[in-house]
Design a protein around this motif. Structure first.
Motif, short mmCIF file in Angstrom:
data_model
loop_
_atom_site.label_atom_id
_atom_site.label_comp_id
_atom_site.label_asym_id
_atom_site.label_seq_id
_atom_site.Cartn_x
_atom_site.Cartn_y
_atom_site.Cartn_z
N UNK B 202 0.84 -1.21 0.00
CA UNK B 202 0.00 0.00 0.00
C UNK B 202 0.88 1.25 0.00
N UNK B 204 0.88 5.43 0.57
CA UNK B 204 0.14 6.55 1.16
C UNK B 204 0.79 7.86 0.72
N UNK B 205 0.02 8.67 0.03
CA UNK B 205 0.50 10.01 -0.34
C UNK B 205 0.18 10.94 0.82
N UNK B 206 1.19 11.58 1.38
CA UNK B 206 0.96 12.32 2.62
C UNK B 206 0.41 13.73 2.42
N UNK B 207 0.12 14.08 1.21
CA UNK B 207 -0.74 15.23 0.89
C UNK B 207 -0.10 16.60 1.18
N UNK B 260 -1.80 10.08 7.46
CA UNK B 260 -1.95 8.78 6.83
C UNK B 260 -1.24 7.68 7.59
#
Lengths: 344, 344, 344
Positions: B202, B204-207, B260
């Protein structure tokens, strides 16, 4: 009448006046951490509680310059708000360590006054004391500044020019109670050189350099509650540049001096100092030291070393101090004369 | 002879040498506050004493990366002052929490040496340990750097290349004594996702993103007493740019990863890491993570999650890691591989 | 599904919802020191433990705005991540001092909702409480923000507009337990003016000014764990400028107000406030205050003074507040209405 502080003008000072400065300040672990973020300070005694305990102290005292800046900051609203120039320091001595959690206040006594021949300003000498929460003095120094007159017609006072020692006599240096270098760990301190390894006249180029940023000098200067406009307000000077607090340069140079003087652990006296030229953001600061004198102290194993500390914004290795006109060369920022304690 | 530290050159290292690094350092609430000012750190265990107590600890321990940077900073004068490149990390483990008021020192053992074929430099491997005031190890890691030779004619040592684990075996992860997630409060922690909610692979783009300033990376780097010139002296590199300490990017990325991965509370192992490209002031840093592996620990309810943490200065959502040439894409700054503890 | 926090949209709020915000935070000496580095704060009660003890307290409490920012910061991920505008504050009261070492968390209750006529956004009113580790409230305030809808077709809620007090009734002001100004030291506080020396309608120009830097507002905003992108990511807005957190301007203005209001020691109520125009790095901030009202408190010797505090980026002495269009003049940054405690 305005409720804001206009600062004092030359005619507002009287010989013998004792000014209790405002804004007592508690300094603690936070100020210590910030000092390490602002300056490349590495002297072990101010970095490690354990190292300080091994040197006979209860823990790591606040850096000597934190104490100096905190005391100095208190005096600004009363002494230098209308100052045209910060002319000099003398007879400075650190009298007792300051510990995290201590609260400092400051008082200044007017000890000299001399109006300038132009009648528009004059020189004010004050002896300032920093005092802790037990009413014990922790620092004292003489400082003189040139201050404007508000009223050019105010009569000139009888001139009083104090007779100041050119340097602090080494017999008057105060060794912090309990300090003991008999278990001193050179490796942890970072260098093997003790007082005996330095020769009078020896010059040490401190090699490292730091380029100064606006945010950093303002964080530092505010931390000491020195709120002189010229350091913070980019609209204040005609050239739109903020003048960097001279103490920022002192701390930067002293921290840079670790490299080559790692064992000059504690500043105990300020013999004199000149802020030779203004410092601005973008300047890259370098430092060199010259050994001026060595002395014993009353404590075996602890020597005193008198150092000239020069900060400049010139090229690496540039050691020119004076120009052909006998004045400070334009790249020189600071010329400081102090005593430090060092293992004998 | 100059008294300043020239740093060590390749030929100065010997297999088995143990270097006791200088400048022990006490770290406390001030460093904790500064860490929160420098990075958008929000992991609850390092933010709140109460949250940490509810997790079985005596209070909030110092952020794991404060410990890493402090130990790393001590090694710079002996290991990387003449380094050409910081090549890698391996076998890093946090061994015990560090509490406000603790004093850290560091030691490094030379465990590998290999001269480059050009005869001008070589690779040095060291195993570094951070040690607290009770002489207990708190962190250890292997790091290798390329170091210049001072004398090109110095003979090459017999090459010794240590056999390093590709990742730390999860059985070797140390769970801090007393840590207990049975009363873990997801709401206060900020997210409901526990180890079981993450799938291997998986991403996760931490934005979030942060644009870096000169003052900030210098404050951070000085705080750890890492005084490598290249971070501070704008005149040092030909392009007039200061190189940002790679650890500044690590901390920024780890803090951004809260969004995230809020429950990946504690870093317990550093499996590896590459500073893929240099970072400069003005760069806007983003981060993404990939779940690489999951494991149990010896403590019920506490899982370990192995994460790749990538920091880059590309556009939002850009997840390219390698270019067509198989090398890191030019916008990638950091590729870190670590184990964290997370509620199972 | 993405594990990162998308923030709440207008349709996600329900009247009566109580949101427990994440990331409890312990604040201590480090945050206090940073506050002094970030703002020219000089009020003696927040500067000196000794001064505070002489005023009947156990020590110097954390600055009232440290408490405000810390509580506010906790609410951002739940309240204002998708906010288009921060519209106002009301009914703010500081309820108990916060001491170094205390841990704060925050909760917000949704007390008002009104969809805008465009159907694309709406106004959300929340009453936020800051709560310490003993579950005692330390601060409460109402704030309303305009929030986007994620789904324009989401049905509009029944409009509920709370009936908010225009100002906090002085009878509801909480005087910190033990506070006593009978030994108040004007000299250490910095000014002789007590409540009786101020006239309603009097305007004080605070004289000083500070030019703002990117690094400083980001350090401050991160310190309160307010991670709204717009403050940190220079790529987020089309103009490439980072918007400065409104609270940074509040703290700057309040600190500047020392000069002329040195004895307005403690903020006890926030009646209202508007962030009139955005603030950017490079702006030079000035402040002036107007005395709006004076009142007694339940404690003899302690008065309350209601102040309008205006921050602007105009020329020195510019006191224009509204333009000819009745809106805030473009140089006005902040218009704040608060109650402070001051010696009677």
């Amino acid at each position: 009448m305005s409720k804001t502080n206009p600062g004092r003008f030359f005619e507002d000072y009287r010989i013998g006046d004792v000014i209790r400065h405002a804004t007592p300040r508690t300094i603690a672990e936070g100020e210590r951490a910030l000092y390490h973020a602002l300056y490349p300070a590495r002297h072990a005694l101010h970095s490690s509680d354990e190292f300080a305990v091994d040197c006979g102290l209860d823990g790591s005292p606040m850096d000597d310059l934190i104490v100096f800046h905190t005391v100095f900051g208190r005096t600004v609203p009363d002494i230098s708000l209308n100052a045209v120039a910060n002319l000099g320091y003398a007879e400075g001595r650190w009298l007792a360590p300051v510990w995290p959690g201590d609260t400092l206040r400051a008082e200044s006594e007017v000890i000299g006054l001399k109006e300038n021949s132009n009648g528009k300003s004059g020189v004010v000498w004050v002896r300032t004391r920093g005092i802790n929460q037990m009413d014990l003095p922790v620092l004292e120094y003489v400082r003189w500044v040139m201050v404007r007159k508000a009223d050019p017609d105010a009569p000139a006072p009888d001139p009083v020019v104090p007779d100041l020692a050119r340097t602090v006599d080494p017999h008057q240096l105060i060794v912090p109670e309990g300090l003991d270098f008999s278990n001193y760990d050179d490796q942890l301190a970072g260098e093997p050189y003790r007082c005996g390894d330095y020769a009078v006249g020896e010059v040490i180029d401190h090699v490292d350099a730091v380029t100064i940023e606006e945010a950093e000098h303002m964080l530092a200067t505010r931390l000491w509650q020195n709120t002189a406009k010229v350091h913070f307000d980019a609209t204040f000077r005609e050239d739109g540049r903020r003048l960097i607090y001279g103490g920022h340069v002192i701390s930067m140079a002293r921290a840079l001096s670790f490299n080559g003087l790692a064992n000059a652990q504690i500043m105990v006296a300020l013999n004199g100092g000149a802020h030779a030229n203004p410092c601005f953001a973008g300047d890259t600061i370098r430092a060199w030291s010259e050994v001026l004198e060595k002395a014993e102290t009353e404590v075996p194993g602890i020597a005193a070393i008198r150092l000239r500390l020069v900060a400049h914004k010139g090229a690496a290795g540039d050691r020119a101090l004076l120009g052909t006109d006998g004045k400070y060369a334009p790249h020189v920022l600071l010329d400081l004369d102090y005593w430090a304690l060092i293992p004998a």
